[in-house]
Write an enzyme that holds these catalytic residues in place. Structure first.
Site, PDB file in Angstrom:
ATOM      1  N   LYS A  97     -24.663  23.096-114.938  1.00 18.91           N
ATOM      2  CA  LYS A  97     -24.431  23.927-116.131  1.00 18.91           C
ATOM      3  C   LYS A  97     -24.714  25.400-115.859  1.00 18.91           C
ATOM      4  O   LYS A  97     -24.026  26.276-116.390  1.00 18.91           O
ATOM      5  CB  LYS A  97     -25.238  23.433-117.318  1.00 18.91           C
ATOM      6  CG  LYS A  97     -26.709  23.763-117.289  1.00 18.91           C
ATOM      7  CD  LYS A  97     -27.394  23.394-118.590  1.00 18.91           C
ATOM      8  CE  LYS A  97     -28.884  23.633-118.517  1.00 18.91           C
ATOM      9  NZ  LYS A  97     -29.261  25.020-118.313  1.00 18.91           N
ATOM     10  N   THR A  98     -25.713  25.703-115.028  1.00 21.65           N
ATOM     11  CA  THR A  98     -26.034  27.110-114.728  1.00 21.65           C
ATOM     12  C   THR A  98     -24.862  27.763-114.005  1.00 21.65           C
ATOM     13  O   THR A  98     -24.478  28.895-114.299  1.00 21.65           O
ATOM     14  CB  THR A  98     -27.312  27.209-113.867  1.00 21.65           C
ATOM     15  OG1 THR A  98     -28.369  26.536-114.552  1.00 21.65           O
ATOM     16  CG2 THR A  98     -27.701  28.658-113.629  1.00 21.65           C
TER      17      THR A  98
ATOM     18  N   ASP B 277     -27.505  29.365-123.498  1.00 19.75           N
ATOM     19  CA  ASP B 277     -27.952  28.285-122.627  1.00 19.75           C
ATOM     20  C   ASP B 277     -29.011  27.463-123.367  1.00 19.75           C
ATOM     21  O   ASP B 277     -29.708  27.979-124.242  1.00 19.75           O
ATOM     22  CB  ASP B 277     -28.552  28.900-121.358  1.00 19.75           C
ATOM     23  CG  ASP B 277     -28.799  27.871-120.270  1.00 19.75           C
ATOM     24  OD1 ASP B 277     -28.254  26.764-120.361  1.00 19.75           O
ATOM     25  OD2 ASP B 277     -29.540  28.188-119.317  1.00 19.75           O
ATOM     26  N   GLU B 278     -29.152  26.193-123.016  1.00 11.21           N
ATOM     27  CA  GLU B 278     -30.187  25.312-123.600  1.00 11.21           C
ATOM     28  C   GLU B 278     -30.148  25.338-125.136  1.00 11.21           C
ATOM     29  O   GLU B 278     -31.175  25.478-125.799  1.00 11.21           O
ATOM     30  CB  GLU B 278     -31.590  25.732-123.107  1.00 11.21           C
ATOM     31  CG  GLU B 278     -31.749  25.804-121.602  1.00 11.21           C
ATOM     32  CD  GLU B 278     -31.866  24.445-120.928  1.00 11.21           C
ATOM     33  OE1 GLU B 278     -31.631  23.425-121.593  1.00 11.21           O
ATOM     34  OE2 GLU B 278     -32.180  24.413-119.729  1.00 11.21           O
TER      35      GLU B 278
ATOM     36  N   GLN C 164     -32.080  16.361-123.784  1.00 13.13           N
ATOM     37  CA  GLN C 164     -33.193  17.133-123.216  1.00 13.13           C
ATOM     38  C   GLN C 164     -33.857  18.020-124.267  1.00 13.13           C
ATOM     39  O   GLN C 164     -34.507  19.005-123.942  1.00 13.13           O
ATOM     40  CB  GLN C 164     -32.699  17.976-122.039  1.00 13.13           C
ATOM     41  CG  GLN C 164     -32.206  17.129-120.877  1.00 13.13           C
ATOM     42  CD  GLN C 164     -31.808  17.963-119.675  1.00 13.13           C
ATOM     43  OE1 GLN C 164     -32.632  18.635-119.068  1.00 13.13           O
ATOM     44  NE2 GLN C 164     -30.537  17.934-119.320  1.00 13.13           N
TER      45      GLN C 164
ATOM     46  N   ARG D  13     -35.664  15.238-113.227  1.00 19.13           N
ATOM     47  CA  ARG D  13     -36.044  16.349-112.329  1.00 19.13           C
ATOM     48  C   ARG D  13     -36.009  15.879-110.882  1.00 19.13           C
ATOM     49  O   ARG D  13     -36.084  16.677-109.960  1.00 19.13           O
ATOM     50  CB  ARG D  13     -37.475  16.848-112.613  1.00 19.13           C
ATOM     51  CG  ARG D  13     -37.789  17.380-113.994  1.00 19.13           C
ATOM     52  CD  ARG D  13     -36.813  18.396-114.501  1.00 19.13           C
ATOM     53  NE  ARG D  13     -35.779  17.772-115.278  1.00 19.13           N
ATOM     54  CZ  ARG D  13     -34.583  18.307-115.507  1.00 19.13           C
ATOM     55  NH1 ARG D  13     -34.265  19.474-114.988  1.00 19.13           N
ATOM     56  NH2 ARG D  13     -33.672  17.691-116.234  1.00 19.13           N
TER      57      ARG D  13
END
Length: 616
Positions: A32-33, A217-218, A248, A600
């Site tokens: 996604k980044t 983002d997020e 998340q 993670r």
């Protein structure tokens, strides 16, 4: 635009869908980044001026990494891009527009400690006993109200019990005192722009025109205030792109509202939905485990995560007698994996639900001489000696900041005790002055002893001197000269204890940070430095080059990845936190938290717990 050759077909679709509302549902490890970075680079490449883009993240670390990548793709064109955390971007906007809200552009930003001190002071003045009404609980309720865009009048009208009635009184006075101090707290950095836009339609229109393309983002971590702000800014052009993963969403306790992402298409029925489901990070075994956990949740956006990675090693379960044996089992496996896979300590992370769990782990790591670093310990800028020196700098910039003044009025000791401060406060209140201004009339104040008056006159003279020097010396020279004159470095040296020497080192480190900031920023000012340090997050301080095992709470782990992960304390009461009586909403958040920890992991996952039943 050769960078477009580095993405898969679904990522390319997300990058090129630039008109109208778009929601990119991005699973963990799905790139996604990269998509967000390339989307911004693509917009600039097709002719959208960088100053028309607003890109919002949740950590400075993420923002800085993305800025670097964007500059690599499009060069100098990206310089005018407004990109950063919600708080840093809207603090920047408020510096420009503060006078419209009755604040000076040099306003202070109060962190948690500053807010608590102010609330304790207000409770004392209002004769509200802190034994009966916990100041931290009051602070939390005020913060929660602000995050939900509930202002003092509305909060007072909704009060259901005596605690809330008292909180409403404190809240109203807190807002008044902040304004008197020319200060804002973190929540104000989101609340005040809403106030600005609601009361000044022309200013809102100018920013809607300015930011024609908005990227977040997020998005699953946004709260009510952030939601309202974004809705106002995107109203005209509706070119809003949100990237996130409802699975998340783990910050409900901070006010994050999962409904923002779950109901995005209700706000924007015409929105394009793009799923990024290919995971590039984890093995199939780890992804399968994560999927087994999260699919138990009812409230979620359906997604089908998959990976082309290998099956990988099975997950290892460590069943332990107590927390000490849990720590020892983890250490044994750390040594085994380092030897077996020829990896470094920095490739390993240990995660837990609460900070208190780290103590046993730290003890056993130290005992076995394994270096470790903690994310979310006492942050550098929260250490007492650092905050004391920063309070002096804040007063140079903002003489109205009474909380900073009270922090340093008798540090180092000037003979200005509590009685003298009380007389000073009464004088300041009678004359409608800040304490910093009132002290310049020390000889007119009745009550303080001669020694206290001398201390006040000396303190006032020192501030007057450094305010004049502020425009003559560089910020680095100014800060060093002031610290030298205060004499605190010599005080620490004379004390000579290891703790005092560590505090002395921290002040030196602060002065070095100011010098580095001045060297790196062409137009650096003391104001801009103070703003930057007040908005630092735990994860921004993390150094991934240091060869040490990383210890962190699961909440701190978002956005990071490690070849090997240990998730500890998997017993009822810790994870899930509390017990089986959790309601559905809370239990689903605990499940999402575990999911974040699992995802993670790149190669090998260890899960450990104390076998409570067999130990009874």
């Amino acid at each position: 635009m050769t960078f477009l050759n580095k993405v898969n077909s679904r990522q390319l679709e997300a990058i090129k869908a630039v008109q109208g509302p778009v929601i990119i549902v991005a699973g963990p490890g799905s790139g996604k980044t990269r998509v967000l970075t390339y989307r911004i680079a693509y917009l600039i490449s097709i002719g959208v001026p960088a100053y028309q883009l607003l890109a919002l993240t949740f950590t400075n670390k993420a923002a800085n990494e993305m800025k670097e990548r964007i500059t690599q793709q499009v060069g100098e064109k990206s310089k005018q891009l407004w990109m950063g955390t919600f708080h840093s971007i809207f603090a920047r906007l408020l510096r420009i527009e503060a006078d419209r809200l009755g604040f000076g552009k040099n306003f202070s930003i109060y962190d948690t400690q500053d807010r608590l001190r102010l609330i304790q002071s207000i409770m004392n003045d209002l004769h509200i006993p802190s034994q009966q009404y916990n100041p931290q609980a009051v602070m939390y309720r005020i913060s929660r109200a602000k995050n939900q865009v509930i202002l003092p009048e509305e909060y007072a009208s909704q009060s259901l019990d005596l605690f809330e009635e008292k909180t409403a009184k404190i809240y109203a006075e807190y807002v008044r005192r902040l304004k008197l101090n020319n200060a804002m707290d973190f929540d104000d950095l989101l609340i005040k722009p809403i106030e600005l836009f609601n009361h000044h339609k022309k200013i809102l229109e100018s920013y809607q025109e300015r930011f024609r393309f908005i990227l977040i983002d997020e998005y699953q971590d946004t709260n009510r205030a952030q939601y309202v702000l974004l809705k106002l800014l995107a109203e005209k052009y509706k070119n809003i792109c949100v990237v996130g993963d409802d699975a998340q969403s783990i910050y409900g306790f901070r006010g994050a509202d999962i409904r923002n992402i779950l109901e995005f298409t209700r706000d924007y029925p015409e929105a394009k939905i793009i799923h990024l489901e290919q995971n590039y990070r984890s093995t199939r075994a780890i992804l399968s485990a994560a999927d087994q956990v999260i699919k138990k949740n009812v409230n979620q956006i359906p997604k089908n995560l998959w990976t082309e990675n290998l099956d990988g090693e099975p997950i290892t379960i460590l069943e332990c007698v107590d927390d000490k044996s849990e720590g020892e089992a983890i250490v044994r496996n750390i040594f085994r994996e380092v030897e077996r896979l020829k990896i470094q300590f920095k490739d390993i992370a240990i995660m837990y639900r609460t900070n208190a769990q780290s103590r046993t782990l730290e003890d056993v790591l130290r005992k076995n001489t394994i270096p470790y670093a903690i994310i979310g310990g006492i942050e550098f800028y929260q250490r007492k000696e650092v905050k004391d020196v920063l309070a002096y700098f804040r007063l140079l910039v903002n003489p109205q900041d009474d909380e900073s003044f009270l922090r340093i009025v008798n540090y180092p000791n000037r003979g200005i005790g509590e009685v003298a401060v009380r007389h000073l406060r009464n004088f300041a209140s009678t004359n409608s002055q800040s304490l910093s201004v009132a002290i310049s009339s020390a000889d007119q104040i009745n009550g303080p002893a001669k020694k206290a008056k001398t201390g006040m006159i000396n303190l006032s003279s020192m501030f007057e001197k450094y305010r004049k020097l502020k425009n003559e010396l560089s910020m680095s020279e100014l800060s060093r000269a002031l610290v030298d004159e205060l004499g605190i470095l010599n005080l620490f040296k004379e004390e000579g204890t290891p703790e005092a020497m560590a505090r002395r080192e921290n002040v030196h480190e602060l002065l070095s940070a100011i010098s580095e900031f001045a060297a790196e920023q062409p137009n650096a000012t003391l104001e801009s430095f103070l703003q930057e340090v007040s908005l630092v997050a735990d994860v921004d301080e993390w150094d991934n080059e240091f060869n040490a095992v990383t210890l962190m709470t699961l909440h701190s782990a978002k956005g990071l990845e490690f070849p090997i992960v240990f998730i500890t304390g998997l017993e009822e009461g810790l994870l899930p936190y509390y017990n089986s009586s959790l309601d559905t909403v809370e239990l689903e958040e605990e499940r999402r938290l575990f999911y974040v920890g699992i995802t993670r992991t790149m190669n090998k996952l260890f899960l450990s717990w104390e076998d409570i039943i067999h130990n009874r």
